[in-house]
Design an enzyme around this catalytic site. Sequence first.
Site, mmCIF file in Angstrom:
data_model
loop_
_atom_site.group_PDB
_atom_site.id
_atom_site.type_symbol
_atom_site.label_atom_id
_atom_site.label_comp_id
_atom_site.label_asym_id
_atom_site.label_seq_id
_atom_site.Cartn_x
_atom_site.Cartn_y
_atom_site.Cartn_z
ATOM 1 N N ASP A 82 -6.838 2.714 12.067
ATOM 2 C CA ASP A 82 -6.089 3.455 11.050
ATOM 3 C C ASP A 82 -7.026 4.206 10.112
ATOM 4 O O ASP A 82 -6.593 4.728 9.082
ATOM 5 C CB ASP A 82 -5.173 2.513 10.254
ATOM 6 C CG ASP A 82 -5.926 1.396 9.548
ATOM 7 O OD1 ASP A 82 -7.155 1.504 9.386
ATOM 8 O OD2 ASP A 82 -5.284 0.398 9.151
ATOM 9 N N GLU A 96 -15.305 -0.397 8.424
ATOM 10 C CA GLU A 96 -14.659 0.342 9.520
ATOM 11 C C GLU A 96 -15.670 0.708 10.603
ATOM 12 O O GLU A 96 -15.398 0.577 11.804
ATOM 13 C CB GLU A 96 -14.004 1.615 8.981
ATOM 14 C CG GLU A 96 -12.866 1.388 7.992
ATOM 15 C CD GLU A 96 -11.563 0.973 8.639
ATOM 16 O OE1 GLU A 96 -11.539 0.766 9.868
ATOM 17 O OE2 GLU A 96 -10.559 0.851 7.914
ATOM 18 N N HIS A 120 -0.623 -0.792 8.331
ATOM 19 C CA HIS A 120 0.391 -1.555 7.600
ATOM 20 C C HIS A 120 1.800 -1.114 7.972
ATOM 21 O O HIS A 120 2.669 -0.937 7.115
ATOM 22 C CB HIS A 120 0.169 -1.418 6.091
ATOM 23 C CG HIS A 120 -1.215 -1.764 5.661
ATOM 24 N ND1 HIS A 120 -1.642 -3.060 5.474
ATOM 25 C CD2 HIS A 120 -2.282 -0.973 5.402
ATOM 26 C CE1 HIS A 120 -2.915 -3.065 5.102
ATOM 27 N NE2 HIS A 120 -3.330 -1.806 5.067
ATOM 28 N N ASP A 122 -6.683 -6.403 10.758
ATOM 29 C CA ASP A 122 -6.663 -6.346 9.297
ATOM 30 C C ASP A 122 -6.764 -7.758 8.718
ATOM 31 O O ASP A 122 -7.515 -8.002 7.771
ATOM 32 C CB ASP A 122 -5.380 -5.663 8.818
ATOM 33 C CG ASP A 122 -5.258 -5.671 7.293
ATOM 34 O OD1 ASP A 122 -6.003 -4.921 6.645
ATOM 35 O OD2 ASP A 122 -4.425 -6.439 6.769
ATOM 36 N N ASP A 172 -10.756 -2.624 12.601
ATOM 37 C CA ASP A 172 -10.405 -2.425 11.197
ATOM 38 C C ASP A 172 -11.530 -2.930 10.313
ATOM 39 O O ASP A 172 -12.319 -3.794 10.707
ATOM 40 C CB ASP A 172 -9.112 -3.163 10.850
ATOM 41 C CG ASP A 172 -8.473 -2.648 9.565
ATOM 42 O OD1 ASP A 172 -8.812 -1.515 9.157
ATOM 43 O OD2 ASP A 172 -7.647 -3.361 8.974
ATOM 44 N N GLY A 173 -11.612 -2.345 9.131
ATOM 45 C CA GLY A 173 -12.545 -2.794 8.112
ATOM 46 C C GLY A 173 -11.787 -3.118 6.850
ATOM 47 O O GLY A 173 -10.700 -2.568 6.599
#
Length: 331
Positions: free
Chosen positions: A71, A49, A127, A137, A12-13
């Site tokens: 995501d 990301e 999320h 995250d 994740d970024g």
Amino acid sequence: MTNDKNLVVSTDGSALSNPNGPMGWAWADHEGGDADAGGASNGTNQIGELCAVLQALRAHPGERPLVIETDSQYAINCSTTWVPGWKKKGWKNSQGKPVKNRPLIEAIDREIQARTGSVRFVWVKGHAGNTFNEKVDTLARGYATAAGKGDREGCLPIEGWRSLLASPYAQGTQVPPAVKAELDGGPQVLDELGRKKDRLDQEEQKDLAETAVESEAVDAEQAESVETTADADNGTPDPGMADGQEDEPSRDLKDTSDTDTVDQDTKNSGARGLRASGRIRITPPPSGSSMFTGHDLHIVGSIDIDADIDPDGYVTIKEAPFRLHAIEVED
């Protein structure tokens, strides 16, 4: 003997006040608790990301099939679908402009091609309670927050620094002196993971998680001033302007190695088949921000609706809270 069982890693970024706020990246194994994170005082969500994907690839060489869960549709497309076309066009996008973040994308492509074992990408809904998606995250956000405060030194792979400093969002970026020297042609200071030390230990992971929680508390206070109101131009839905299904995989995503998984996630995100179309206005608008660059932004968020619906399916939204999950600058 080769272990043929998939090695699954989430990436994740994160970018605070994207596209020119503190940035973070992170990856986490689904076995053993191994994880890593980094970031910079300035950056974009997209750079975060891509850094996460690159670092995950470099940290997991070998013959075991690697599955990267993310995501970010942008990260998946940059790593798979879009690369062949960009190569043919001399790294120009569909508008004939230079591809953004090219150093990172080329590095990801090299790692995938050189890896002995296969690499497969799986889109997951952000999320949504996914344990490892939430973990990365938190780590990425925690590092972004710490880097923004100057509590942690910027930590990116060298390709990440090159992509960031070539972007319009490099002004004010705090680049470590040793990294500056390497960028200027001096001796290499970053190891293959882009770090000058080992991966995050458990204590560091806990520290970043606590930092992220503090950051989210501040955001929650600020969110109270953010309102979503219906655009009262004519009340007529404007197909294509807004989609009630957040984070749906891109229509351009053609990574057939995991088509079934992506399709199933799409179905799960709208179990009843309900969709929303129309134009809404989010206030305060981007143009009111001191960081506004004059360009359209791509946002990911959600709206909880508590209102009446008429027989034709129309709902009037009035001051419904809007939860912003991510902002991306369109390429």
